[in-house]
Scaffold this motif. Structure first.
Motif, mmCIF file in Angstrom:
data_model
loop_
_atom_site.group_PDB
_atom_site.id
_atom_site.type_symbol
_atom_site.label_atom_id
_atom_site.label_comp_id
_atom_site.label_asym_id
_atom_site.label_seq_id
_atom_site.Cartn_x
_atom_site.Cartn_y
_atom_site.Cartn_z
ATOM 1 N N ALA A 1 0.821 -1.212 0.000
ATOM 2 C CA ALA A 1 0.000 0.000 0.000
ATOM 3 C C ALA A 1 0.853 1.260 0.000
ATOM 4 O O ALA A 1 0.484 2.274 -0.594
ATOM 5 N N SER A 2 2.020 1.193 0.682
ATOM 6 C CA SER A 2 2.897 2.359 0.759
ATOM 7 C C SER A 2 4.317 1.899 1.060
ATOM 8 O O SER A 2 4.531 0.768 1.497
ATOM 9 N N VAL A 3 5.264 2.783 0.795
ATOM 10 C CA VAL A 3 6.661 2.572 1.182
ATOM 11 C C VAL A 3 7.150 3.856 1.827
ATOM 12 O O VAL A 3 6.657 4.947 1.533
ATOM 13 N N ARG A 4 8.104 3.708 2.711
ATOM 14 C CA ARG A 4 8.719 4.869 3.352
ATOM 15 C C ARG A 4 10.112 5.028 2.754
ATOM 16 O O ARG A 4 10.845 4.046 2.613
ATOM 17 N N ALA B 1 15.850 10.188 3.106
ATOM 18 C CA ALA B 1 16.757 11.030 2.332
ATOM 19 C C ALA B 1 18.160 10.436 2.309
ATOM 20 O O ALA B 1 18.683 10.014 3.343
ATOM 21 N N GLY B 2 18.736 10.370 1.103
ATOM 22 C CA GLY B 2 20.096 9.879 0.929
ATOM 23 C C GLY B 2 20.251 8.386 1.111
ATOM 24 O O GLY B 2 21.368 7.872 1.098
ATOM 25 N N HIS B 3 19.141 7.663 1.247
ATOM 26 C CA HIS B 3 19.221 6.226 1.536
ATOM 27 C C HIS B 3 18.364 5.382 0.598
ATOM 28 O O HIS B 3 18.845 4.426 0.016
ATOM 29 N N GLY B 4 17.079 5.690 0.478
ATOM 30 C CA GLY B 4 16.186 4.912 -0.376
ATOM 31 C C GLY B 4 14.991 4.392 0.378
ATOM 32 O O GLY B 4 14.588 4.942 1.404
ATOM 33 N N VAL B 5 14.414 3.286 -0.122
ATOM 34 C CA VAL B 5 13.204 2.694 0.435
ATOM 35 C C VAL B 5 13.562 1.870 1.667
ATOM 36 O O VAL B 5 14.386 0.951 1.590
ATOM 37 N N GLU C 1 5.094 14.821 0.902
ATOM 38 C CA GLU C 1 6.396 14.883 1.572
ATOM 39 C C GLU C 1 7.607 14.620 0.692
ATOM 40 O O GLU C 1 8.637 15.265 0.846
ATOM 41 N N VAL C 2 7.534 13.654 -0.183
ATOM 42 C CA VAL C 2 8.709 13.071 -0.815
ATOM 43 C C VAL C 2 9.195 13.866 -2.019
ATOM 44 O O VAL C 2 8.391 14.338 -2.831
ATOM 45 N N GLY D 1 12.684 12.705 2.374
ATOM 46 C CA GLY D 1 12.002 11.468 2.710
ATOM 47 C C GLY D 1 10.552 11.640 3.087
ATOM 48 O O GLY D 1 10.033 12.755 3.196
ATOM 49 N N GLY D 2 9.895 10.507 3.307
ATOM 50 C CA GLY D 2 8.488 10.460 3.691
ATOM 51 C C GLY D 2 7.868 9.183 3.198
ATOM 52 O O GLY D 2 8.559 8.215 2.881
ATOM 53 N N THR D 3 6.563 9.177 3.101
ATOM 54 C CA THR D 3 5.823 7.996 2.664
ATOM 55 C C THR D 3 5.282 8.214 1.254
ATOM 56 O O THR D 3 4.759 9.283 0.946
ATOM 57 N N ILE D 4 5.415 7.183 0.420
ATOM 58 C CA ILE D 4 4.840 7.187 -0.927
ATOM 59 C C ILE D 4 3.721 6.154 -0.921
ATOM 60 O O ILE D 4 3.933 5.001 -0.546
#
Length: 183
Positions: free
Chosen positions: A25-28, A31-35, A111-112, A159-162
């Motif tokens: 449903a979502s991924v977090r 910043a500078g790192h990824g999923v 956010e992202v 970063g944030g949630t997608i």
């Protein structure tokens, strides 16, 4: 009613070095790192071949995006490909990912922000997934080169949630624009 504006169609991740990723449903993203929890997240390269070459290289492939229109095109050619199948983290619809210049920022949801670093360079694993698929995603351009259709790679700027359904807003970098190349 489905969104007609540029949006996220699906998100996916995998903690293992497997070709396909599991849709959720979502991924977090960080910043500078990824999923979070994805095998390809990290400050330095995580793709096995790149780690073998030089494990200190910066990870320009933190988040992989593919346009859902590619799946439509592949279906018309007789292939059954769904979000996450080709290893992407984010499937978009209504965004000309392959036409974006390097440095484009994609604002996703509230956010992202992802920064486009380059093209995914499809490999033989695509044919291992479905025979003949590589010839559909790497095609001659008519001028002696090739068009790579397997999406774009990005780094996480904010970063944030997608979540599936999130809007995607494209922010082009200042001109002159640099065409995408494989990373």
């Amino acid at each position: 009613m489905p969104s007609t504006s540029p949006h996220v169609a699906a998100v996916a991740s995998s903690p293992d070095h497997e070709f396909s990723k599991q849709v959720s449903a979502s991924v977090r993203v960080v910043a500078g790192h990824g999923v979070v929890g994805d095998t390809h997240a990290g400050v330095t390269v995580q793709h096995r071949s790149r780690v073998r070459a030089d494990p200190t290289q910066p990870n320009l492939r933190q988040v992989h995006l593919i346009h859902a229109e590619l799946f439509d095109e592949l279906a018309a050619a007789g292939f059954d490909v769904s979000p996450g199948d080709l290893g992407e983290n984010v499937t978009t619809r209504g965004v000309d990912l392959l036409g974006l210049p390097r440095g484009t920022r994609l604002a996703i949801g509230p956010e992202v922000v992802l920064e486009v670093t380059g093209l995914r360079n499809p490999c033989q694993q695509i044919n291992d997934f479905q025979a003949g698929l590589l010839k559909q995603v790497v095609v001659p351009d008519g001028a002696g080169g090739v068009v790579r259709k397997a999406g774009v790679m990005t780094v996480v700027e904010q970063g944030g949630t997608i979540t599936a359904g999130d809007d995607v807003v494209v922010h082009l970098p200042d001109a002159p624009h640099e065409a995408l190349a494989p990373v």
